[in-house]
Design an enzyme around this catalytic site. Structure first.
Site, PDB file in Angstrom:
ATOM      1  N   GLY A  12      53.249  50.474  97.761  1.00  0.00           N
ATOM      2  CA  GLY A  12      54.368  51.277  98.259  1.00  0.00           C
ATOM      3  C   GLY A  12      53.880  52.644  98.720  1.00  0.00           C
ATOM      4  NE  ARG A  73      54.088  45.976  97.514  1.00  0.00           N
ATOM      5  CZ  ARG A  73      54.982  46.960  97.650  1.00  0.00           C
ATOM      6  NH1 ARG A  73      55.811  46.962  98.653  1.00  0.00           N
ATOM      7  NH2 ARG A  73      55.022  47.947  96.780  1.00  0.00           N
ATOM      8  CG  ASP A 104      51.112  49.431  87.396  1.00  0.00           C
ATOM      9  OD1 ASP A 104      50.274  50.161  86.868  1.00  0.00           O
ATOM     10  OD2 ASP A 104      51.845  48.623  86.789  1.00  0.00           O
ATOM     11  CB  THR A 127      53.657  54.922  92.694  1.00  0.00           C
ATOM     12  OG1 THR A 127      54.991  54.528  92.356  1.00  0.00           O
ATOM     13  CG2 THR A 127      52.958  55.349  91.417  1.00  0.00           C
ATOM     14  CG  ASP A 129      58.008  53.554  91.138  1.00  0.00           C
ATOM     15  OD1 ASP A 129      58.951  53.993  91.814  1.00  0.00           O
ATOM     16  OD2 ASP A 129      57.479  52.442  91.355  1.00  0.00           O
ATOM     17  CG  ASP A 131      54.924  53.107  87.689  1.00  0.00           C
ATOM     18  OD1 ASP A 131      54.079  53.727  88.362  1.00  0.00           O
ATOM     19  OD2 ASP A 131      55.370  52.002  88.021  1.00  0.00           O
ATOM     20  NE  ARG A 173      57.008  48.985  91.922  1.00  0.00           N
ATOM     21  CZ  ARG A 173      55.992  48.264  92.363  1.00  0.00           C
ATOM     22  NH1 ARG A 173      56.056  46.960  92.385  1.00  0.00           N
ATOM     23  NH2 ARG A 173      54.888  48.858  92.772  1.00  0.00           N
TER      24      ARG A 173
HETATM   25  P1  ADP Z   1      51.775  49.199  94.176  1.00  0.00           P
HETATM   26  O1  ADP Z   1      50.330  49.477  94.354  1.00  0.00           O
HETATM   27  O2  ADP Z   1      52.641  50.219  94.830  1.00  0.00           O
HETATM   28  O3  ADP Z   1      52.128  48.912  92.733  1.00  0.00           O
HETATM   29  P2  ADP Z   1      51.864  46.327  94.731  1.00  0.00           P
HETATM   30  O4  ADP Z   1      52.111  45.959  93.297  1.00  0.00           O
HETATM   31  O5  ADP Z   1      52.620  45.591  95.753  1.00  0.00           O
HETATM   32  O6  ADP Z   1      52.120  47.875  95.019  1.00  0.00           O
HETATM   33  O7  ADP Z   1      50.317  46.136  94.999  1.00  0.00           O
HETATM   34  C1  ADP Z   1      49.740  46.385  96.259  1.00  0.00           C
HETATM   35  C2  ADP Z   1      48.659  45.379  96.563  1.00  0.00           C
HETATM   36  O8  ADP Z   1      47.643  45.427  95.550  1.00  0.00           O
HETATM   37  C3  ADP Z   1      49.117  43.916  96.559  1.00  0.00           C
HETATM   38  O9  ADP Z   1      49.676  43.509  97.774  1.00  0.00           O
HETATM   39  C4  ADP Z   1      47.824  43.184  96.283  1.00  0.00           C
HETATM   40  O10 ADP Z   1      47.059  43.070  97.445  1.00  0.00           O
HETATM   41  C5  ADP Z   1      47.117  44.129  95.312  1.00  0.00           C
HETATM   42  N1  ADP Z   1      47.400  43.702  93.931  1.00  0.00           N
HETATM   43  C6  ADP Z   1      48.504  43.930  93.200  1.00  0.00           C
HETATM   44  N2  ADP Z   1      48.424  43.349  91.990  1.00  0.00           N
HETATM   45  C7  ADP Z   1      47.232  42.712  91.964  1.00  0.00           C
HETATM   46  C8  ADP Z   1      46.540  41.900  91.000  1.00  0.00           C
HETATM   47  N3  ADP Z   1      47.075  41.627  89.801  1.00  0.00           N
HETATM   48  N4  ADP Z   1      45.342  41.418  91.337  1.00  0.00           N
HETATM   49  C9  ADP Z   1      44.782  41.691  92.527  1.00  0.00           C
HETATM   50  N5  ADP Z   1      45.367  42.434  93.483  1.00  0.00           N
HETATM   51  C10 ADP Z   1      46.578  42.938  93.211  1.00  0.00           C
END
Ligand code: ADP
Length: 320
Positions: A12, A73, A104, A127, A129, A131, A173
């Protein structure tokens, strides 16, 4: 000493990501290190969408929300094969270390890359958030909170004019931080966050008593992690019979020119991240603890769940 590094934003978007990326780039150049910008997060890394940056590439962006590098993403990043391809794309360009600015999920993806390939990784918490475990600040949280306050100020006017109950659903979230700080600073009567149990029937009874005692309006801030603001508003309306309106703030909270706090803190974090990765450090996230920059173990940051400050919870209760 690393000679060539890269920076990306992922997940995000949040206001201040530009200031952080700018600081990484300019610090690296100041230190005489090559720096690459990767477009659109892990997706761009897999698509080889990256370019070597000059100082001017990060001009005129500190005041902008969003992220000039773009973000995305990426499902493929969740597979070891995808991450290995990403590693190869870095090595092919002589990139020896990566700074990932994201939430995260992005930091988790970065941690896996480091674990599987050994490439140095430094993360920055980006982020709205707030968090990320180990840091009391994430890039963008201050701007988002200020956006919510602005909405609250406006909603108060109409709530007061009509003697309404206003339910405002805000982002975050699974975290209640945004709802809590904006609720406290916006003077909300009730703040519903996932970290604190609440009894809606008791709240409704309390609201009715307040109205009978002459209260003109009531503001309820609901964190999205609690559930739907619409449903909560409907329940309040049915249970109390009070004129109730629901506002869901949505993506407005993600945008906007970053506040002074977000610009300065993101710049500080960006500088520290660049210096750390250049000196070969890895598996750390830089954040803040009571005003000071701190380094947090990347694995700890992505495996622990951050708690909401109990002092906020107490304050919200006292001031309601
Ligand atoms: P944020 O970073 O804002 O929390 P996301 O959770 O959508 O957003 O994560 C962003 C990107 O990071 C995902 O589209 C994916 O490519 C990667 N990612 C997220 N979680 C994992 C995971 N458990 N293992 C590997 N890559 C991950």
């Amino acid at each position: 000493m690393l000679k060539s590094i890269a920076v990306m934003t992922s997940g995000g978007d949040s206001p201040g990501m530009n200031a952080a990326a700018r600081a990484v780039v300019r610090t690296a150049l100041y230190e005489g290190v090559k720096v690459w910008g990767i477009n659109n997060g892990y997706h761009g890394l897999l698509e080889e969408d990256m370019f070597e940056m000059q100082s001017k590439n990060v001009g005129d962006i500190i005041q902008r929300g969003g992220t000039f590098l773009g973000t995305a993403r990426c499902r493929r990043w969740q597979t070891p094969e995808g991450r290995m391809q990403g590693f190869k794309n870095l090595v092919d360009r002589g990139i020896q270390g990566l700074v990932v600015i994201g939430g995260d999920g992005s930091l988790r993806g970065a941690q896996l890359l480091s674990q599987e390939t050994g490439i140095p990784i430094v993360g920055l918490p980006g982020t709205i958030d707030n968090d990320v475990w180990g840091s009391d600040y994430t890039i963008g949280c201050d701007t988002a909170a200020n956006t919510i306050i602005d909405a609250i100020n406006k909603l108060r006017d109409t709530a007061s004019a009509h003697r309404r109950v206003i339910v405002l659903e805000v982002m975050g979230r699974r975290s209640g931080w945004l709802a809590m700080v904006s609720g406290i600073s916006g003077g909300a009567e009730y703040i519903l966050v996932p970290e604190v149990e609440y009894n809606l029937d008791e709240i409704c009874d309390d609201m009715k008593r307040s109205y009978e005692a002459g209260k003109r309006y009531i503001l309820v801030v609901v964190a999205e992690g609690v559930g739907s603001g619409k449903e909560i508003g409907k329940y309040i309306s049915e249970k109390t019979g009070l004129d109730t309106r629901v506002s869901v703030l949505g993506y407005i909270q993600r945008g906007g020119s970053p506040t002074v706090i977000d610009r300065v803190k993101a710049s500080q974090l960006g500088e520290r991240a660049a210096l750390a990765i250049i000196s070969g450090l890895s598996d750390i996230v830089f954040g803040f603890d009571r005003g000071n920059v701190v380094s947090i173990n990347l694995h700890d940051a992505v495996t622990n769940k951050k708690k909401l400050d109990p002092e906020y919870m107490h304050l919200a209760k006292v001031l309601a």
